[in-house]
Design a protein around this motif. Sequence first.
Motif, PDB file in Angstrom:
ATOM      1  N   GLY A   6       1.024  17.775  14.828  1.00 40.83           N
ATOM      2  CA  GLY A   6       2.232  18.571  14.652  1.00 40.83           C
ATOM      3  C   GLY A   6       2.430  19.119  13.260  1.00 40.83           C
ATOM      4  O   GLY A   6       3.354  19.916  13.044  1.00 40.83           O
ATOM      5  N   VAL A   7       1.579  18.726  12.298  1.00 40.64           N
ATOM      6  CA  VAL A   7       1.709  19.237  10.928  1.00 40.64           C
ATOM      7  C   VAL A   7       1.027  20.599  10.840  1.00 40.64           C
ATOM      8  O   VAL A   7      -0.080  20.794  11.337  1.00 40.64           O
ATOM      9  CB  VAL A   7       1.087  18.266   9.916  1.00 40.64           C
ATOM     10  CG1 VAL A   7       1.176  18.838   8.497  1.00 40.64           C
ATOM     11  CG2 VAL A   7       1.776  16.905   9.981  1.00 40.64           C
ATOM     12  N   ASP A   8       1.683  21.561  10.208  1.00 35.57           N
ATOM     13  CA  ASP A   8       1.143  22.908  10.093  1.00 35.57           C
ATOM     14  C   ASP A   8      -0.106  22.945   9.216  1.00 35.57           C
ATOM     15  O   ASP A   8      -0.140  22.336   8.132  1.00 35.57           O
ATOM     16  CB  ASP A   8       2.183  23.855   9.502  1.00 35.57           C
ATOM     17  CG  ASP A   8       3.335  24.126  10.460  1.00 35.57           C
ATOM     18  OD1 ASP A   8       3.132  23.981  11.683  1.00 35.57           O
ATOM     19  OD2 ASP A   8       4.429  24.477   9.980  1.00 35.57           O
ATOM     20  N   VAL A   9      -1.138  23.651   9.690  1.00 34.49           N
ATOM     21  CA  VAL A   9      -2.340  23.893   8.897  1.00 34.49           C
ATOM     22  C   VAL A   9      -2.140  25.194   8.121  1.00 34.49           C
ATOM     23  O   VAL A   9      -1.850  26.234   8.712  1.00 34.49           O
ATOM     24  CB  VAL A   9      -3.585  23.987   9.797  1.00 34.49           C
ATOM     25  CG1 VAL A   9      -4.812  24.385   8.974  1.00 34.49           C
ATOM     26  CG2 VAL A   9      -3.826  22.663  10.511  1.00 34.49           C
ATOM     27  N   VAL A  10      -2.291  25.138   6.801  1.00 37.40           N
ATOM     28  CA  VAL A  10      -1.994  26.297   5.950  1.00 37.40           C
ATOM     29  C   VAL A  10      -3.259  26.952   5.401  1.00 37.40           C
ATOM     30  O   VAL A  10      -3.178  27.791   4.501  1.00 37.40           O
ATOM     31  CB  VAL A  10      -1.047  25.902   4.791  1.00 37.40           C
ATOM     32  CG1 VAL A  10       0.263  25.358   5.331  1.00 37.40           C
ATOM     33  CG2 VAL A  10      -1.717  24.890   3.846  1.00 37.40           C
ATOM     34  N   GLY A  11      -4.421  26.592   5.939  1.00 35.05           N
ATOM     35  CA  GLY A  11      -5.662  27.209   5.487  1.00 35.05           C
ATOM     36  C   GLY A  11      -6.819  26.246   5.583  1.00 35.05           C
ATOM     37  O   GLY A  11      -6.704  25.143   6.148  1.00 35.05           O
ATOM     38  N   ASN A  12      -7.958  26.654   5.038  1.00 37.54           N
ATOM     39  CA  ASN A  12      -9.127  25.787   4.977  1.00 37.54           C
ATOM     40  C   ASN A  12      -9.171  25.068   3.632  1.00 37.54           C
ATOM     41  O   ASN A  12      -8.374  25.338   2.742  1.00 37.54           O
ATOM     42  CB  ASN A  12     -10.406  26.601   5.190  1.00 37.54           C
ATOM     43  CG  ASN A  12     -10.515  27.124   6.610  1.00 37.54           C
ATOM     44  OD1 ASN A  12     -10.086  26.460   7.563  1.00 37.54           O
ATOM     45  ND2 ASN A  12     -11.072  28.313   6.766  1.00 37.54           N
ATOM     46  N   LEU A  13     -10.100  24.169   3.502  1.00 40.15           N
ATOM     47  CA  LEU A  13     -10.233  23.373   2.294  1.00 40.15           C
ATOM     48  C   LEU A  13     -10.224  24.245   1.041  1.00 40.15           C
ATOM     49  O   LEU A  13     -11.086  25.120   0.875  1.00 40.15           O
ATOM     50  CB  LEU A  13     -11.546  22.584   2.351  1.00 40.15           C
ATOM     51  CG  LEU A  13     -11.919  21.765   1.118  1.00 40.15           C
ATOM     52  CD1 LEU A  13     -10.974  20.583   0.960  1.00 40.15           C
ATOM     53  CD2 LEU A  13     -13.361  21.285   1.211  1.00 40.15           C
ATOM     54  N   LEU A  14      -9.215  24.031   0.166  1.00 44.25           N
ATOM     55  CA  LEU A  14      -9.058  24.768  -1.090  1.00 44.25           C
ATOM     56  C   LEU A  14      -8.971  26.278  -0.887  1.00 44.25           C
ATOM     57  O   LEU A  14      -9.190  27.051  -1.823  1.00 44.25           O
ATOM     58  CB  LEU A  14     -10.196  24.426  -2.064  1.00 44.25           C
ATOM     59  CG  LEU A  14     -10.197  23.004  -2.619  1.00 44.25           C
ATOM     60  CD1 LEU A  14     -11.436  22.754  -3.467  1.00 44.25           C
ATOM     61  CD2 LEU A  14      -8.935  22.716  -3.425  1.00 44.25           C
ATOM     62  N   GLN A  15      -8.631  26.705   0.328  1.00 45.23           N
ATOM     63  CA  GLN A  15      -8.471  28.127   0.631  1.00 45.23           C
ATOM     64  C   GLN A  15      -7.145  28.336   1.365  1.00 45.23           C
ATOM     65  O   GLN A  15      -7.127  28.696   2.538  1.00 45.23           O
ATOM     66  CB  GLN A  15      -9.642  28.632   1.476  1.00 45.23           C
ATOM     67  CG  GLN A  15     -10.980  28.589   0.763  1.00 45.23           C
ATOM     68  CD  GLN A  15     -12.124  29.052   1.637  1.00 45.23           C
ATOM     69  OE1 GLN A  15     -12.174  28.747   2.828  1.00 45.23           O
ATOM     70  NE2 GLN A  15     -13.035  29.795   1.058  1.00 45.23           N
ATOM     71  N   PRO A  16      -6.038  28.109   0.671  1.00 42.69           N
ATOM     72  CA  PRO A  16      -4.743  28.247   1.330  1.00 42.69           C
ATOM     73  C   PRO A  16      -4.410  29.692   1.662  1.00 42.69           C
ATOM     74  O   PRO A  16      -4.764  30.613   0.922  1.00 42.69           O
ATOM     75  CB  PRO A  16      -3.767  27.695   0.279  1.00 42.69           C
ATOM     76  CG  PRO A  16      -4.454  27.951  -1.032  1.00 42.69           C
ATOM     77  CD  PRO A  16      -5.913  27.747  -0.751  1.00 42.69           C
ATOM     78  N   VAL A  17      -3.747  29.872   2.794  1.00 41.95           N
ATOM     79  CA  VAL A  17      -3.191  31.178   3.149  1.00 41.95           C
ATOM     80  C   VAL A  17      -1.767  31.184   2.603  1.00 41.95           C
ATOM     81  O   VAL A  17      -0.907  30.423   3.060  1.00 41.95           O
ATOM     82  CB  VAL A  17      -3.198  31.374   4.674  1.00 41.95           C
ATOM     83  CG1 VAL A  17      -2.557  32.710   5.041  1.00 41.95           C
ATOM     84  CG2 VAL A  17      -4.627  31.283   5.216  1.00 41.95           C
ATOM     85  N   MET A  18      -1.506  32.037   1.613  1.00 41.10           N
ATOM     86  CA  MET A  18      -0.267  31.936   0.854  1.00 41.10           C
ATOM     87  C   MET A  18       0.986  32.087   1.720  1.00 41.10           C
ATOM     88  O   MET A  18       1.986  31.382   1.504  1.00 41.10           O
ATOM     89  CB  MET A  18      -0.255  32.945  -0.293  1.00 41.10           C
ATOM     90  CG  MET A  18      -1.288  32.658  -1.362  1.00 41.10           C
ATOM     91  SD  MET A  18      -1.097  30.984  -2.078  1.00 41.10           S
ATOM     92  CE  MET A  18      -2.645  30.833  -2.964  1.00 41.10           C
ATOM     93  N   ASP A  19       0.953  32.986   2.690  1.00 40.39           N
ATOM     94  CA  ASP A  19       2.119  33.149   3.559  1.00 40.39           C
ATOM     95  C   ASP A  19       2.441  31.842   4.296  1.00 40.39           C
ATOM     96  O   ASP A  19       3.613  31.499   4.493  1.00 40.39           O
ATOM     97  CB  ASP A  19       1.876  34.264   4.577  1.00 40.39           C
ATOM     98  CG  ASP A  19       1.903  35.645   3.946  1.00 40.39           C
ATOM     99  OD1 ASP A  19       2.340  35.745   2.781  1.00 40.39           O
ATOM    100  OD2 ASP A  19       1.493  36.608   4.609  1.00 40.39           O
ATOM    101  N   LYS A  20       1.388  31.128   4.696  1.00 39.43           N
ATOM    102  CA  LYS A  20       1.601  29.865   5.402  1.00 39.43           C
ATOM    103  C   LYS A  20       2.113  28.775   4.466  1.00 39.43           C
ATOM    104  O   LYS A  20       2.935  27.941   4.860  1.00 39.43           O
ATOM    105  CB  LYS A  20       0.312  29.421   6.087  1.00 39.43           C
ATOM    106  CG  LYS A  20      -0.115  30.337   7.219  1.00 39.43           C
ATOM    107  CD  LYS A  20      -1.373  29.823   7.919  1.00 39.43           C
ATOM    108  CE  LYS A  20      -1.746  30.731   9.082  1.00 39.43           C
ATOM    109  NZ  LYS A  20      -2.955  30.237   9.807  1.00 39.43           N
TER     110      LYS A  20
END
Length: 334
Positions: free
Chosen positions: A115-129
């Motif tokens: 249930g925790v939101d995924v905000v990108g890949n390892l050390l590659q965050p998607v800023m909007d997320k």
Amino acid sequence: MTLPRRSPALQRHAVRTAAVLGAAALLLTGCGSGDSGSKDAKGSAGKESAASSATRTVKDATGRAVEVPAEPKRIVTLTQEDLDMVLALGVKPVGITNGQGLDKPPAYLADKVEGVDVVGNLLQPVMDKVVAARPDLILAGDMQDEQVLKQLREITPATLVTMAPTDDWKLSFRGIGNAVNKLDRANEVISEHEAAAKAAGGKLGANKGAEVSIVRWNPGGPSWMENKQFASGIALEMGLKRPKAQNKDGNAHTPSLSLEKINEIDGDWLFLSTLTSDGEKALEDVQSKAAYKELDAVKNDHVVTVDGSVWSTRGGPLAAGVVMDDITEALSAS
């Protein structure tokens, strides 16, 4: 062809020095304050405001002073090591990244981050997320991209680089424990782990003190891990030894070896991992070759396939438990 045995723990998937530590130590406590104009007759609202806005100043792994919430509530982690560590402290983040070499969170932590939101890949965050997660603290692992760090600090100034290139998992864990105001608990977890590793190593019977080879198979061939690399350190804590060729200080993987040097990966036991499908294919291909079949570990059926997304990482308390279980189950069964 002798195939590696897959460890039962993997099948389940359902389990610097004082100076360096000083760099992560608390510099200032309780420097925030609430809005006195919001107090009611009893001052309760003002107290709540003061509690929520109270801050502490800590230094991250680069020595940068960072003001963080005294009691962070919305943490985003950008590496699986950061995630492992906050979970070990009883803190569930609001945003995470996928595991190393994976397009999903690491399997050994999956049940804890449902249930925790995924905000990108390892050390590659998607800023909007990351923005949508509304973090009050971002744990940025060993992020070195200054442009990405700048963007993260615009989301929240409370963004910490949590590990330096040569830090082991215990130093990083203490730094994260300090950042989330749970340093005492972090020290307790480390002490508990060390005691458990020593106890487990003492119960290995005929395999007590065995030489264990720890190898990641890459597309170009095998690469063994130096003594200060995460999984190697767990084996040493258990009283196990490394093969003579692998008994080297350092926290890195060696360059991929050719078949002519494949004897360097031999040992009483051989723990093999991969991280990519190309690595898996390379390992499958070599298992039919004479050089591989002549390894003592192979001839003795002492080869164990383990999860590279755990064994080949920089580690954390929960990953340490997985490695310890893998070793214990393999060596206790023989």
